[in-house]
Scaffold this motif. Structure first.
Motif, short mmCIF file in Angstrom:
data_model
loop_
_atom_site.label_atom_id
_atom_site.label_comp_id
_atom_site.label_asym_id
_atom_site.label_seq_id
_atom_site.Cartn_x
_atom_site.Cartn_y
_atom_site.Cartn_z
N CYS A 86 -12.18 0.75 -9.08
CA CYS A 86 -11.10 -0.21 -9.32
C CYS A 86 -11.04 -1.24 -8.20
O CYS A 86 -11.43 -0.98 -7.06
N SER A 87 -10.48 -2.34 -8.57
CA SER A 87 -10.24 -3.38 -7.59
C SER A 87 -8.99 -3.06 -6.80
O SER A 87 -8.27 -2.10 -7.09
N LYS A 88 -8.73 -3.89 -5.78
CA LYS A 88 -7.54 -3.68 -4.98
C LYS A 88 -6.28 -3.85 -5.83
O LYS A 88 -5.30 -3.12 -5.65
N GLU A 89 -6.35 -4.77 -6.80
CA GLU A 89 -5.19 -4.98 -7.65
C GLU A 89 -4.91 -3.75 -8.50
O GLU A 89 -3.75 -3.37 -8.71
N ARG A 90 -5.97 -3.10 -9.00
CA ARG A 90 -5.77 -1.90 -9.81
C ARG A 90 -5.21 -0.76 -8.95
O ARG A 90 -4.35 0.00 -9.38
N SER A 91 -5.68 -0.67 -7.71
CA SER A 91 -5.15 0.35 -6.81
C SER A 91 -3.68 0.13 -6.55
O SER A 91 -2.87 1.06 -6.55
N LEU A 92 -3.30 -1.16 -6.35
CA LEU A 92 -1.89 -1.46 -6.15
C LEU A 92 -1.08 -1.16 -7.40
O LEU A 92 0.07 -0.73 -7.33
N SER A 93 -1.72 -1.38 -8.57
CA SER A 93 -1.02 -1.08 -9.83
C SER A 93 -0.76 0.42 -9.95
O SER A 93 0.33 0.84 -10.39
N VAL A 94 -1.75 1.22 -9.56
CA VAL A 94 -1.57 2.68 -9.60
C VAL A 94 -0.45 3.09 -8.65
O VAL A 94 0.41 3.92 -8.98
N LEU A 95 -0.44 2.50 -7.46
CA LEU A 95 0.60 2.83 -6.50
C LEU A 95 1.97 2.36 -7.01
O LEU A 95 2.98 3.04 -6.80
N HIS A 96 1.98 1.20 -7.71
CA HIS A 96 3.21 0.69 -8.30
C HIS A 96 3.75 1.70 -9.33
O HIS A 96 4.95 2.02 -9.35
N GLN A 97 2.87 2.20 -10.19
CA GLN A 97 3.29 3.18 -11.19
C GLN A 97 3.78 4.47 -10.52
O GLN A 97 4.75 5.09 -10.97
N SER A 98 3.11 4.86 -9.44
CA SER A 98 3.51 6.09 -8.75
C SER A 98 4.90 5.96 -8.16
O SER A 98 5.73 6.88 -8.24
N ILE A 99 5.20 4.78 -7.56
CA ILE A 99 6.53 4.57 -6.98
C ILE A 99 7.59 4.58 -8.09
O ILE A 99 8.67 5.16 -7.94
N THR A 100 7.26 3.94 -9.21
CA THR A 100 8.21 3.89 -10.33
C THR A 100 8.51 5.29 -10.85
O THR A 100 9.67 5.66 -11.09
#
Length: 324
Positions: A86-100
Motif C-alpha cells: 500500500c501507499s502511504k495514503e492507504r496506510s493512513l486510511s487504515v490508521l484512520h479506520q482504526s482510530i474510528t
C-alpha cells in the motif's frame, strides 16, 4: 503441499481474493476486540460495516478468532503486507479506520491506545502524524497512555487494588504454607514408611536369627543325645565284655603271686600292712630264734639251714627298712 505448515492467518491469506483487504480486516478486528463494553455481535456488525467494500471474499469468523487469540505474528504479517503493498495514503486510511473503530463510543481504551501506537509504528506513521490524525477525528488530543505497571494506575482505576494485592499475597502465602505443609507431611510419611521398612527388616532378621539359633540348639541337643547313646552303648558293650571275661577268670582263676614286700613280711611272720616298728620287733625275735650261733652244737647240715634262714630274715629286714 501439507497445510499444517501454514499458520491460521496464512491459510486465510491463501484463500483471500485480496490480501491487502484481509490484512486490513485483521488489524481492525484486533482493535475491535479491545473495545470495552461491546458484545461480540456488536463487534462483528461494526467490522462488517467498516469493511463492506473490501474484496477479501471470506467469512469474518476466522479473522475474529485470530484477533481474539492475540497472534502478534499474524498482526505483524498483516502490517508488513500493508507496508509493502500500500501507499502511504492507504496506510493512513487504515490508521484512520482504526482510530474510528477504537473511539466509536467516545472512549479510547488503554489497550487500544497502545495498539494505535503499535500500528502506527508498523505502518511507518510517525507519532506526530498519529496525534494529528487522532485530534482531527476525535477533536481531542491523544495524550500519553497511562502506565498499567505502576501502582498509581491501578489505585486510580481500581480502588480495591491494594486490598486485592494483599489478598493475593495472603493467598499466595497460604498456598506456599499449604505446599510446605504438604511437603513436610509427605516427607514424614516417607520417613515413617522407611522406618517401618527398617523395623520390618530388623524383625525379619531377628526371626531368621532366632530360627537359626533354634536349629543350632536342636542340632546340639541331638548331638548330645547321640553322644549319650553312644556312651551308653559303649558302656553296655564294655559291661558285656567284662562279664564275659569275668566268667572266664572265674573258671580258670589263678591268684597273682605276692609281691616282694608281702613275701618279706611273711618271712618275718608279719601280715601285709605291718608297721615299721612291727618289722623291727619281728626281726629281733626271728634273729634270736634263728641265729646260727644257737646251732653250733648241731650238725653241719643244721648249721647251714640255720644260716640260710637267718640270711633270708636279714635280707627281708634290710629290704623292708629301705622301702618302709
Amino acid at each position: 503441499m501439507s497445510m499444517a505448515r501454514f499458520s491460521p492467518f496464512e491459510l486465510v491469506l491463501l484463500k483471500s481474493r485480496s490480501q491487502v483487504d484481509t490484512a486490513t480486516l485483521l488489524l481492525l478486528a484486533w482493535v475491535l476486540v479491545h473495545r470495552q463494553h461491546v458484545s461480540e455481535g456488536q463487534r462483528r456488525r461494526r467490522l462488517a460495516q467498516v469493511t463492506a467494500r473490501f474484496r477479501h471474499g471470506h467469512e469474518l469468523g476466522p479473522v475474529m478468532g485470530i484477533a481474539h487469540s492475540q497472534d502478534l505474528q499474524a498482526i505483524q504479517l498483516a502490517a508488513e503486507i500493508l507496508r509493502k503493498e500500500c501507499s502511504k495514503e492507504r496506510s493512513l486510511s487504515v490508521l484512520h479506520q482504526s482510530i474510528t473503530v477504537a473511539t466509536d463510543d467516545g472512549e479510547l481504551s488503554l489497550a487500544n491506545h497502545y495498539i494505535l501506537r503499535f500500528l502506527a509504528d508498523l505502518l511507518n506513521v510517525t507519532p506526530t502524524t498519529l496525534s494529528t490524525l487522532f485530534y482531527e477525528l476525535t477533536g481531542r488530543p491523544m495524550g500519553t497512555p497511562e502506565d498499567p505497571s505502576r501502582h498509581a494506575y491501578w489505585q486510580q482505576h481500581n480502588p480495591d487494588y491494594f486490598s486485592q494485592k494483599a489478598h493475593e499475597a495472603a493467598a499466595e502465602q497460604q498456598a506456599r504454607e499449604a505446599a510446605e505443609r504438604q511437603a513436610r507431611e509427605q516427607a514424614e510419611q516417607r520417613e515413617q514408611k522407611k522406618k517401618r521398612r527398617q523395623q520390618e527388616k530388623q524383625r525379619q532378621q531377628e526371626q531368621a536369627h532366632a530360627r537359626k539359633e533354634q536349629t543350632r540348639q536342636e542340632r546340639e541337643r541331638q548331638r548330645q543325645r547321640d553322644e549319650q547313646q553312644r556312651r551308653e552303648q559303649a558302656q553296655q558293650e564294655q559291661a558285656r565284655h567284662e562279664r564275659a571275661q569275668g566268667g572266664q577268670r572265674q573258671s580258670s582263676y589263678t591268684p597273682p603271686p605276692p609281691d616282694r614286700t608281702t613275701r618279706a613280711l611273711a618271712v618275718l611272720g608279719l601280715p601285709p600292712g605291718a608297721s615299721r616298728g612291727d618289722v623291727r620287733l619281728a626281726y629281733r625275735r626271728m634273729a634270736q630264734l634263728h641265729h646260727p650261733d644257737r646251732f653250733f652244737s648241731e650238725s653241719e647240715h643244721q648249721v647251714a639251714l640255720a644260716s640260710a634262714r637267718f640270711q633270708r630274715i636279714k635280707n627281708a629286714y634290710d629290704y623292708l627298712m629301705q622301702t618302709y
